[in-house]
Scaffold this motif. Structure first.
Motif, PDB file in Angstrom:
ATOM      1  N   PHE A 275       0.867  -1.178   0.000  1.00 14.00           N
ATOM      2  CA  PHE A 275       0.000   0.000   0.000  1.00 14.00           C
ATOM      3  C   PHE A 275       0.897   1.218   0.000  1.00 14.00           C
ATOM      4  O   PHE A 275       2.099   1.122   0.269  1.00 14.00           O
ATOM      5  N   HIS A 276       0.353   2.366  -0.352  1.00 12.20           N
ATOM      6  CA  HIS A 276       1.106   3.619  -0.278  1.00 12.20           C
ATOM      7  C   HIS A 276       0.254   4.623   0.470  1.00 12.20           C
ATOM      8  O   HIS A 276      -0.877   4.889   0.072  1.00 12.20           O
ATOM      9  N   ALA A 277       0.808   5.158   1.545  1.00 15.72           N
ATOM     10  CA  ALA A 277       0.047   6.036   2.436  1.00 15.72           C
ATOM     11  C   ALA A 277      -0.036   7.472   1.912  1.00 15.72           C
ATOM     12  O   ALA A 277      -0.624   8.337   2.552  1.00 15.72           O
ATOM     13  N   GLY A 278       0.542   7.719   0.705  1.00 12.04           N
ATOM     14  CA  GLY A 278       0.550   9.080   0.157  1.00 12.04           C
ATOM     15  C   GLY A 278       1.897   9.720   0.431  1.00 12.04           C
ATOM     16  O   GLY A 278       2.500   9.467   1.470  1.00 12.04           O
ATOM     17  N   SER A 279       2.377  10.533  -0.518  1.00 14.99           N
ATOM     18  CA  SER A 279       3.717  11.075  -0.373  1.00 14.99           C
ATOM     19  C   SER A 279       3.704  12.303   0.541  1.00 14.99           C
ATOM     20  O   SER A 279       2.730  13.050   0.580  1.00 14.99           O
ATOM     21  N   GLN A 280       4.829  12.487   1.246  1.00 16.38           N
ATOM     22  CA  GLN A 280       4.930  13.555   2.264  1.00 16.38           C
ATOM     23  C   GLN A 280       3.767  13.389   3.252  1.00 16.38           C
ATOM     24  O   GLN A 280       2.999  14.301   3.518  1.00 16.38           O
ATOM     25  N   GLN A 281       3.684  12.179   3.757  1.00 15.75           N
ATOM     26  CA  GLN A 281       2.629  11.831   4.720  1.00 15.75           C
ATOM     27  C   GLN A 281       3.158  12.132   6.128  1.00 15.75           C
ATOM     28  O   GLN A 281       4.231  11.654   6.489  1.00 15.75           O
ATOM     29  N   ILE A 282       2.415  12.908   6.893  1.00 20.30           N
ATOM     30  CA  ILE A 282       2.938  13.273   8.215  1.00 20.30           C
ATOM     31  C   ILE A 282       2.285  12.501   9.351  1.00 20.30           C
ATOM     32  O   ILE A 282       2.671  12.638  10.500  1.00 20.30           O
ATOM     33  N   GLU A 283       1.314  11.652   9.043  1.00 23.18           N
ATOM     34  CA  GLU A 283       0.633  10.913  10.110  1.00 23.18           C
ATOM     35  C   GLU A 283       0.986   9.424  10.058  1.00 23.18           C
ATOM     36  O   GLU A 283       0.567   8.718   9.139  1.00 23.18           O
ATOM     37  N   SER A 284       1.701   8.962  11.057  1.00 23.28           N
ATOM     38  CA  SER A 284       2.133   7.558  11.026  1.00 23.28           C
ATOM     39  C   SER A 284       0.948   6.604  11.165  1.00 23.28           C
ATOM     40  O   SER A 284       1.049   5.426  10.808  1.00 23.28           O
ATOM     41  N   ALA A 285      -0.188   7.109  11.644  1.00 24.48           N
ATOM     42  CA  ALA A 285      -1.380   6.252  11.765  1.00 24.48           C
ATOM     43  C   ALA A 285      -1.776   5.647  10.414  1.00 24.48           C
ATOM     44  O   ALA A 285      -2.344   4.550  10.370  1.00 24.48           O
ATOM     45  N   ARG A 286      -1.474   6.336   9.310  1.00 25.75           N
ATOM     46  CA  ARG A 286      -1.870   5.818   7.988  1.00 25.75           C
ATOM     47  C   ARG A 286      -1.197   4.483   7.700  1.00 25.75           C
ATOM     48  O   ARG A 286      -1.786   3.589   7.101  1.00 25.75           O
ATOM     49  N   TRP A 287       0.076   4.344   8.108  1.00 27.66           N
ATOM     50  CA  TRP A 287       0.769   3.065   7.881  1.00 27.66           C
ATOM     51  C   TRP A 287       0.174   1.981   8.775  1.00 27.66           C
ATOM     52  O   TRP A 287       0.057   0.836   8.365  1.00 27.66           O
ATOM     53  N   GLY A 288      -0.191   2.383   9.991  1.00 29.33           N
ATOM     54  CA  GLY A 288      -0.812   1.418  10.913  1.00 29.33           C
ATOM     55  C   GLY A 288      -2.088   0.850  10.303  1.00 29.33           C
ATOM     56  O   GLY A 288      -2.340  -0.367  10.347  1.00 29.33           O
ATOM     57  N   GLU A 289      -2.899   1.734   9.695  1.00 23.69           N
ATOM     58  CA  GLU A 289      -4.144   1.275   9.066  1.00 23.69           C
ATOM     59  C   GLU A 289      -3.846   0.311   7.916  1.00 23.69           C
ATOM     60  O   GLU A 289      -4.511  -0.716   7.754  1.00 23.69           O
ATOM     61  N   GLY A 290      -2.853   0.662   7.128  1.00 20.43           N
ATOM     62  CA  GLY A 290      -2.488  -0.197   6.007  1.00 20.43           C
ATOM     63  C   GLY A 290      -2.042  -1.574   6.476  1.00 20.43           C
ATOM     64  O   GLY A 290      -2.439  -2.599   5.922  1.00 20.43           O
ATOM     65  N   VAL A 291      -1.214  -1.581   7.514  1.00 24.23           N
ATOM     66  CA  VAL A 291      -0.713  -2.852   8.041  1.00 24.23           C
ATOM     67  C   VAL A 291      -1.867  -3.711   8.556  1.00 24.23           C
ATOM     68  O   VAL A 291      -1.884  -4.937   8.371  1.00 24.23           O
ATOM     69  N   ARG A 292      -2.856  -3.072   9.192  1.00 21.01           N
ATOM     70  CA  ARG A 292      -4.005  -3.854   9.699  1.00 21.01           C
ATOM     71  C   ARG A 292      -4.773  -4.501   8.541  1.00 21.01           C
ATOM     72  O   ARG A 292      -5.209  -5.647   8.628  1.00 21.01           O
ATOM     73  N   TRP A 293      -4.916  -3.764   7.442  1.00 21.04           N
ATOM     74  CA  TRP A 293      -5.557  -4.366   6.265  1.00 21.04           C
ATOM     75  C   TRP A 293      -4.745  -5.567   5.768  1.00 21.04           C
ATOM     76  O   TRP A 293      -5.302  -6.607   5.416  1.00 21.04           O
ATOM     77  N   CYS A 294      -3.425  -5.402   5.739  1.00 18.55           N
ATOM     78  CA  CYS A 294      -2.571  -6.508   5.272  1.00 18.55           C
ATOM     79  C   CYS A 294      -2.815  -7.737   6.133  1.00 18.55           C
ATOM     80  O   CYS A 294      -2.961  -8.855   5.616  1.00 18.55           O
ATOM     81  N   ALA A 295      -2.879  -7.540   7.464  1.00 15.51           N
ATOM     82  CA  ALA A 295      -3.057  -8.681   8.376  1.00 15.51           C
ATOM     83  C   ALA A 295      -4.387  -9.378   8.092  1.00 15.51           C
ATOM     84  O   ALA A 295      -4.463 -10.616   8.079  1.00 15.51           O
ATOM     85  N   THR A 296      -5.419  -8.586   7.848  1.00 17.64           N
ATOM     86  CA  THR A 296      -6.735  -9.170   7.550  1.00 17.64           C
ATOM     87  C   THR A 296      -6.679 -10.013   6.277  1.00 17.64           C
ATOM     88  O   THR A 296      -7.200 -11.137   6.221  1.00 17.64           O
ATOM     89  N   ILE A 297      -6.029  -9.478   5.247  1.00 18.79           N
ATOM     90  CA  ILE A 297      -5.947 -10.201   3.969  1.00 18.79           C
ATOM     91  C   ILE A 297      -5.082 -11.463   4.127  1.00 18.79           C
ATOM     92  O   ILE A 297      -5.399 -12.516   3.568  1.00 18.79           O
ATOM     93  N   PHE A 298      -4.010 -11.344   4.922  1.00 17.24           N
ATOM     94  CA  PHE A 298      -3.176 -12.527   5.192  1.00 17.24           C
ATOM     95  C   PHE A 298      -4.037 -13.659   5.754  1.00 17.24           C
ATOM     96  O   PHE A 298      -3.931 -14.808   5.338  1.00 17.24           O
ATOM     97  N   GLU A 299      -4.883 -13.300   6.736  1.00 23.48           N
ATOM     98  CA  GLU A 299      -5.727 -14.327   7.379  1.00 23.48           C
ATOM     99  C   GLU A 299      -6.698 -14.947   6.391  1.00 23.48           C
ATOM    100  O   GLU A 299      -6.889 -16.169   6.362  1.00 23.48           O
ATOM    101  N   ARG A 300      -7.326 -14.085   5.585  1.00 21.35           N
ATOM    102  CA  ARG A 300      -8.315 -14.611   4.631  1.00 21.35           C
ATOM    103  C   ARG A 300      -7.652 -15.544   3.622  1.00 21.35           C
ATOM    104  O   ARG A 300      -8.223 -16.562   3.242  1.00 21.35           O
ATOM    105  N   LEU A 301      -6.437 -15.193   3.197  1.00 25.53           N
ATOM    106  CA  LEU A 301      -5.765 -16.067   2.229  1.00 25.53           C
ATOM    107  C   LEU A 301      -5.294 -17.358   2.875  1.00 25.53           C
ATOM    108  O   LEU A 301      -5.303 -18.417   2.230  1.00 25.53           O
ATOM    109  N   ALA A 302      -4.890 -17.261   4.144  1.00 25.05           N
ATOM    110  CA  ALA A 302      -4.458 -18.471   4.847  1.00 25.05           C
ATOM    111  C   ALA A 302      -5.602 -19.484   4.867  1.00 25.05           C
ATOM    112  O   ALA A 302      -5.382 -20.694   4.718  1.00 25.05           O
ATOM    113  N   ALA A 303      -6.835 -18.965   5.007  1.00 30.15           N
ATOM    114  CA  ALA A 303      -8.006 -19.847   5.005  1.00 30.15           C
ATOM    115  C   ALA A 303      -8.163 -20.558   3.660  1.00 30.15           C
ATOM    116  O   ALA A 303      -8.810 -21.604   3.570  1.00 30.15           O
TER     117      ALA A 303
END
Ligand SMILES: *Cc1c(COP(=O)(O)O)cnc(C)c1O
Length: 376
Positions: A174-202
Motif C-alpha cells: 500500500f502507499h500512504a501518500g507522499s509527504q505523509q505526516i501521520e504515522s497512523a496511515r501506515w498502521g491502518e495499512g498494516v491492519r488491512w494486510c493482516a486481515t488479507i493474510f488471514e483470509r488467504l491463509a483460510a
C-alpha cells in the motif's frame, strides 16, 4: 546537514538553474532509515531521483530498488544491483516491459487488477507478485490514492487468481501518500494486510511480504520537525499488534526522504516587478519554474524552504517561473517573504529539492533546458 553544498556554492558559481546534490547526505538518509528500522528492507523509489551517482551510492550502501519502467530497471542494473534487489512496483505495465524485466531476472512485481495478472502470468510465468491495496491518504501533502490500488476486499480474489494463473502470491503493498505526516496511515495499512493474510491463509495461501510503500516526510517550509525514528517505531508497533509473532518480510519504498534533503536548487532572479491588477503585488520571476523541475508546486502543495543571500527587510512576493505559460506560477497564495532589495541577477536557493525535481523538468519548453544536476 548540507554544509557541503553551502561550501560548494560559496566557492563555485554554477550556471543556473542547477540542482546540487550531496551524495553523502543521500547515504546518511538511507542509513538513518536502516538505523531507525533495522527490521525493514529499504527499496529506494527510483523515480524520486534516478541519477546514476545516487543509484551507485545507494547500491554500495546495500539498498534495494523500487523501479517503475524498463529504463529504471536498466539504471539499477547498470549501478551493479542484482535483479533480486529490484522490485517492479508499477501496477500498470506493458506486456513487453514485464517481459523485459523478467528476462533480466526481476522476480517481484506489483499488480492491482485482473488484467495485469493475465499479462504477468503470460510474460513472467511463476514470478512473485504482490497486490497493491488502496488506503486512506489523509495527511499527505502529495496524495497518491485513487489511481492505484484495489479495494482491500478485492485483494483476496485477485491473489487467488494470481495463484491459479501460476504466479507466486507474495504479499500486499500500500502507499500512504507522499509527504505523509501521520504515522497512523501506515498502521491502518498494516491492519488491512493482516486481515488479507488471514483470509488467504483460510484458502491455503501463505503470504510472506508486507510492502509499506513510501511517503515518509521531510521538513519543507512550515513543517514542524518530523521525527522519523518515532514514526518507524509507531509503524513497528502497528506491525507487532497486527501480525505479532508471525511477522513476514517487511519492505518499504522510500523516495523523497532519501533524496530531498540532499539537494539544493540554485536559481537566478530574472525580473522583479510590481503588478497592480488583483491587488498590488510584487512579482519575482525566476529562471526555474513549474516546467523546469518544480512540478510539485502544483496547487502549491510542496513549499520548499527558500533562502536568499541578499539581506535586509523583506516583504511578500508572488514567485513565478520563466516560461510563457501562465500556469507557470510557483507560489501566489503561500506567502513567501523575500528581501525588498532583491533584484534581477540575484540568486535564490530552494532547499530540500533533491526529490521529484530533476526528472520533472520538461525537455525544452520555450527553449529552456532541463535542470542541470551537479553531484558532490
Ligand atoms: C512514488 C512512489 C514511492 C515513493 O514515495 P515517496 O513519497 O517519495 O517516499 C514508493 N512507492 C511507489 C509505488 C510509488 O509510486
Amino acid at each position: 546537514m548540507t554544509a557541503k553544498i553551502d561550501a560548494y556554492l560559496s566557492a563555485e558559481i554554477p550556471a543556473t538553474p542547477c540542482l546540487v546534490i550531496d551524495l553523502d547526505e543521500v547515504e546518511r538518509n538511507h542509513g538513518a532509515i536502516v538505523d531507525a528500522a533495522p527490521w525493514l528492507e529499504v527499496f529506494y523509489a527510483v523515480k524520486a531521483n534516478p541519477a546514476s551517482p545516487i543509484l551507485n551510492r545507494l547500491a554500495r550502501a546495500g539498498a534495494a530498488f523500487d523501479a517503475a519502467s524498463p529504463a529504471e530497471i536498466a539504471a539499477c542494473l547498470a549501478a551493479g544491483v542484482g535483479p533480486e534487489r529490484i522490485s517492479y512496483g508499477n501496477t500498470v505495465k506493458k506486456r513487453s516491459d514485464i517481459a523485459f524485466a523478467f528476462e533480466k531476472g526481476v522476480n517481484l512485481f506489483a499488480f492491482d487488477s485482473s488484467g495485469e495478472i493475465e499479462k504477468l502470468a503470460d510474460a513472467a510465468p511463476g514470478a512473485g507478485v504482490f497486490c497493491r491495496i488502496v488506503v486512506a491518504n489523509d495527511g499527505a501533502r502529495w496524495p497518491l490514492t485513487r489511481k492505484f490500488g484495489c479495494a482491500p476486499d478485492e485483494a483476496v480474489a485477485l491473489l487467488l487468481k494470481a495463484r491459479d494463473a501460476g504466479l507466486r502470491p507474495a504479499g500486499i503493498s500500500f502507499h500512504a501518500g507522499s509527504q505523509q505526516i501521520e504515522s497512523a496511515r501506515w498502521g491502518e495499512g498494516v491492519r488491512w494486510c493482516a486481515t488479507i493474510f488471514e483470509r488467504l491463509a483460510a484458502h491455503g495461501v501463505a503470504l510472506d511480504l508486507i510492502n509499506i510503500g513510501g511517503g515518509f516526510p521531510v521538513p519543507y517550509r512550515d513543517d514542524e520537525k518530523l521525527d522519523l525514528t518515532a514514526m518507524f517505531a509507531a509503524i513497528d508497533r502497528a506491525i507487532d499488534e497486527s501480525v505479532g509473532a508471525s511477522r513476514p518480510r517487511i519492505i518499504a519504498e522510500p523516495g523523497r526522504v532519501i533524496a530531498a534533503t540532499a539537494g539544493k536548487l540554485v536559481t537566478e532572479v530574472v525580473l522583479v516587478t510590481e503588478r497592480s491588477y488583483g491587488g498590488h503585488q510584487r512579482w519575482v520571476y525566476l529562471d526555474v519554474g513549474r516546467y523546469g523541475g518544480l512540478a510539485e508546486t502544483e496547487g502549491e502543495a510542496i513549499q520548499y524552504p527558500l533562502v536568499s543571500p541578499v539581506g535586509g527587510d523583506t516583504s511578500s512576493a508572488v514567485l513565478a517561473g520563466p516560461t510563457c505559460d501562465s500556469h507557470d506560477v510557483l507560489y501566489e497564495h503561500a506567502t513567501y517573504d523575500l528581501p525588498i532589495d532583491l533584484d534581477a541577477g540575484d540568486r535564490l536557493v530552494f532547499s530540500n529539492a533533491g526529490a521529484y525535481t530533476s526528472t520533472y523538468a520538461s525537455v525544452g519548453f520555450n527553449g529552456f533546458s532541463p535542470l542541470t544536476e551537479v553531484f558532490i
